[in-house]
Design a protein around this motif. Structure first.
Motif, PDB file in Angstrom:
ATOM      1  N   ARG A 245       0.825  -1.215   0.000  1.00  0.00           N
ATOM      2  CA  ARG A 245       0.000   0.000   0.000  1.00  0.00           C
ATOM      3  C   ARG A 245       0.852   1.255   0.000  1.00  0.00           C
ATOM      4  O   ARG A 245       1.858   1.338   0.709  1.00  0.00           O
ATOM      5  CB  ARG A 245      -0.936   0.007   1.205  1.00  0.00           C
ATOM      6  N   ASP A 246       0.431   2.221  -0.787  1.00  0.00           N
ATOM      7  CA  ASP A 246       1.110   3.521  -0.863  1.00  0.00           C
ATOM      8  C   ASP A 246       2.589   3.372  -1.182  1.00  0.00           C
ATOM      9  O   ASP A 246       3.409   4.214  -0.774  1.00  0.00           O
ATOM     10  CB  ASP A 246       0.932   4.305   0.443  1.00  0.00           C
ATOM     11  N   GLU A 249       3.873   0.135   2.412  1.00  0.00           N
ATOM     12  CA  GLU A 249       3.370  -0.738   3.472  1.00  0.00           C
ATOM     13  C   GLU A 249       3.253  -2.181   2.976  1.00  0.00           C
ATOM     14  O   GLU A 249       2.328  -2.524   2.235  1.00  0.00           O
ATOM     15  CB  GLU A 249       2.017  -0.236   3.972  1.00  0.00           C
ATOM     16  N   SER A 270       3.823  -0.020  10.582  1.00  0.00           N
ATOM     17  CA  SER A 270       3.296   0.539   9.341  1.00  0.00           C
ATOM     18  C   SER A 270       3.694   1.998   9.187  1.00  0.00           C
ATOM     19  O   SER A 270       3.610   2.776  10.134  1.00  0.00           O
ATOM     20  CB  SER A 270       1.771   0.429   9.328  1.00  0.00           C
ATOM     21  N   GLY A 272       1.983   3.864   7.184  1.00  0.00           N
ATOM     22  CA  GLY A 272       0.768   4.423   6.608  1.00  0.00           C
ATOM     23  C   GLY A 272       0.246   5.622   7.377  1.00  0.00           C
ATOM     24  O   GLY A 272       0.710   5.956   8.475  1.00  0.00           O
ATOM     25  N   SER A 273      -0.746   6.273   6.788  1.00  0.00           N
ATOM     26  CA  SER A 273      -1.338   7.454   7.400  1.00  0.00           C
ATOM     27  C   SER A 273      -1.927   7.114   8.764  1.00  0.00           C
ATOM     28  O   SER A 273      -2.668   6.145   8.913  1.00  0.00           O
ATOM     29  CB  SER A 273      -2.429   8.010   6.481  1.00  0.00           C
ATOM     30  N   LYS A 522       9.378   7.909   5.901  1.00  0.00           N
ATOM     31  CA  LYS A 522       8.571   7.058   5.015  1.00  0.00           C
ATOM     32  C   LYS A 522       9.281   6.809   3.690  1.00  0.00           C
ATOM     33  O   LYS A 522       9.251   5.696   3.157  1.00  0.00           O
ATOM     34  CB  LYS A 522       7.203   7.699   4.776  1.00  0.00           C
TER      35      LYS A 522
END
Length: 576
Positions: A245-246, A249, A270, A272-273, A522
């Protein structure tokens, strides 16, 4: 500012508590209450004008009536801020047509076309935001708040007390922005004691039975089984996971990490957001690269890759490509953060089972490292604040009409329509708040049913109502007609989910010093993790993790950890 915010929260608490004290739950806003019977066909139709015209509202704030009585005719645009999501047209969904025909409300979807972040940025710059957005909590919401692009929901709370009662005062206060105002309408929020989650391991039943149905509880047992699959079924991927993801992730790593130590859950590692992106140890949040369980998870994942037991394109494959393999039975063991949802596990299981009753997938208890307590393995994490949020933009001509629709959508009647479809399709009556399955549902063609997308991407999800209602519905069905997703959830994924509400709002604003550092971390994670996982030996994995620790400390990881720790402790105090 802090004293004003505190006073605002206290005023909201007093107001909201006064609204719910008379409820049958006994006064506590987080107490569970049975959903009231709701029959969509029993409420008289409102006379409405077509188009975007709205009716005059009474001058009194304490407007009586049900959530449906408060709906105003409206057509509004909605953008879902995810690369992977392609919205069907409103008319494609049975509930969409019903809502338009009965409530005179129409939602016009705007597509991300696989580039959600870029499109959102372009819309903000051009001041061409849609009327409503669905997006993750955190930085993007706060960026829109700072730019004055969102409509505060506070003026509607007294007029629509059912929203406050459904979500809960504590949850709403946790969703407030730094200015003390509420802009976010949560999706899949949890008001009650039971959590939920969709992360799980799935096993191809036909292959598993053919290989003797060996135990699959520990990493060693999983590895041994995957080696058998590789030998006996060369055209099958032994082990696969959800898409990366993105661009960062890695779901396989997160799922394996959940079984590496007691209490682990994927959000800890993670990027992620609004993820934790750190490891809680005592009263501090610490670097993932200094954590032994993260190293253990990376070592095991890397070993599976070196042994050729995972998909060769695990870092690049799309959700559609994964689904195609699942639905053709070409994956022996699968794991993902949302593996048991309608559009993944259930659809794959139903398609295989339609061809061969002995085929399909079965959900198993999550796999873990030897010595880890199986009852403290949490591949899912649930948050009372829910998954993501709806916001209404200042571009909306009638924001209250949109809120009134959302208020209805999250009510028992609205959730009945969104999640179970309109009455007369797969149920003809509602008894004690439960849609009684009719012959059309009991004898449904699973593939054709899945194509209707009933229950998928309900952006106003009321978790307690849906989970309670669908659980009761399954008891009314013969075993062969019971829903695969519901059984997987009640037996496994809901029971292996950890409450992570205390770790909410740990994403700093992108233009803050900590936010800039987070973005650098990130970006580093995105290129470092694949290198770690495809390392040629255990020693190289360990060396690369040590290097990552050193490099991220130079980037300012500790400053971010200090900020996250302070926010975490603040959350704990607020929740008290």
């Amino acid at each position: 500012m802090k004293s004003k915010k505190t006073m605002h929260l206290l005023l909201m608490l007093v107001l909201s508590m006064s609204l719910v004290l008379g409820a049958c739950s006994g006064g506590g806003n987080n107490e569970k209450a049975e959903p009231p019977p709701s029959n969509p066909s029993s409420t008289p139709e409102k006379e409405t004008d077509p188009g975007n015209k709205t009716e005059e509202e009474p001058t009194s704030n304490a407007e009586p009536g049900s959530p449906r009585d408060k709906i105003k005719p409206v057509t509004f645009s909605q953008y879902v801020n995810y690369d992977w999501y392609t919205a069907p047209t409103w008319e494609e969904r049975p509930h969409g047509k019903w809502i338009t025909d009965n409530l005179n409300v129409t939602v016009v979807p705007e597509q991300s076309n696989g580039a959600a972040a870029q499109k959102l940025n372009a819309m903000i710059v051009a001041n061409q935001l849609p009327d409503a957005l669905v997006l993750d909590k955190g930085k993007d919401v706060e960026r829109l708040v700072s730019a004055g692009k969102l409509v505060p929901l506070d003026p509607y709370l007294e007029k629509y007390p059912e929203f406050v009662e459904a979500v809960g005062v504590d949850t709403l206060n946790m969703l407030r922005s730094d200015d003390g105002k509420l802009y976010q309408f949560p999706n899949w929020y949890i008001n009650g004691e039971n959590g939920n989650g969709n992360a799980a391991y799935m096993v191809n039943k036909k292959i598993y039975k053919a290989l003797g149905s060996p135990p699959l509880e520990t990493w060693d047992q999983l590895e041994a089984y995957l080696l058998q699959v590789k030998e006996k079924y060369p055209d099958v991927v032994p082990f696969d996971a959800g898409e990366v993801r993105d661009g960062a992730e890695v779901q396989m790593l997160g799922m394996i990490f959940s079984g590496a130590a007691n209490g682990n859950t994927p959000t800890f590692v993670s990027p992620g957001s609004d993820a934790v992106f750190s490891i809680p140890k005592e009263d501090q949040l610490t670097s993932i690269y200094q954590d032994q369980s993260f190293q253990d998870a990376a070592l095991f994942t890397s070993k599976l890759i070196r042994l050729g037991l995972v998909s060769q394109d695990m870092f690049t494959q799309t959700r559609d490509q994964i689904n195609e393999k699942l639905r053709s039975g070409k994956i022996a063991v699968f794991t993902a953060f949302d593996s048991v949802v309608e559009g993944i596990g259930r659809e794959a299981n139903n398609m295989l089972k339609a061809k061969d009753p002995e085929d399909g997938y079965v959900t198993i208890w999550p796999v873990h490292k030897e010595g880890v307590d199986k009852n403290q393995v949490y591949p899912s994490g649930y948050n009372t604040l829910g998954w993501n949020v709806n916001v209404i933009t200042t571009n909306a001509k009638d924001p209250e009409a949109i809120f009134a629709f959302m208020n209805w959508a999250t009510s028992p009647e609205g959730q009945m329509i969104f999640f179970f479809g309109p009455e007369g399709l797969f149920y003809d009556e509602i008894v004690d708040g439960v849609p009684v399955p009719n012959d059309a549902y009991i004898n449904r063609d699973p593939k054709a049913y899945d194509e209707l997308k009933i229950g998928e991407f309900n952006w106003y999800g009321n978790t307690f109502f849906v989970d309670t209602t669908k659980g009761k519905r399954e008891l009314l069905l013969p075993e062969e007609a019971q829903d695969w997703t519901t059984i997987s959830q009640t037996q496994v994924s809901f029971r292996t989910s950890r409450d992570i509400t205390q770790f909410s709002n740990l994403e700093p604003l992108p233009n803050s010093e900590e936010g800039i550092i987070v973005q650098r971390l990130k970006d580093y994670y995105k290129q470092a993790i694949p290198q770690i996982l495809v390392a040629k030996s255990d020693d190289e994995v360990i060396a690369l993790i040590k290097k990552a620790d050193e490099e991220t400390q130079k980037l300012g990881y500790q400053k971010v950890l200090d900020w996250k720790t302070a926010k975490w402790k603040s959350n704990i105090e607020l929740m008290k």
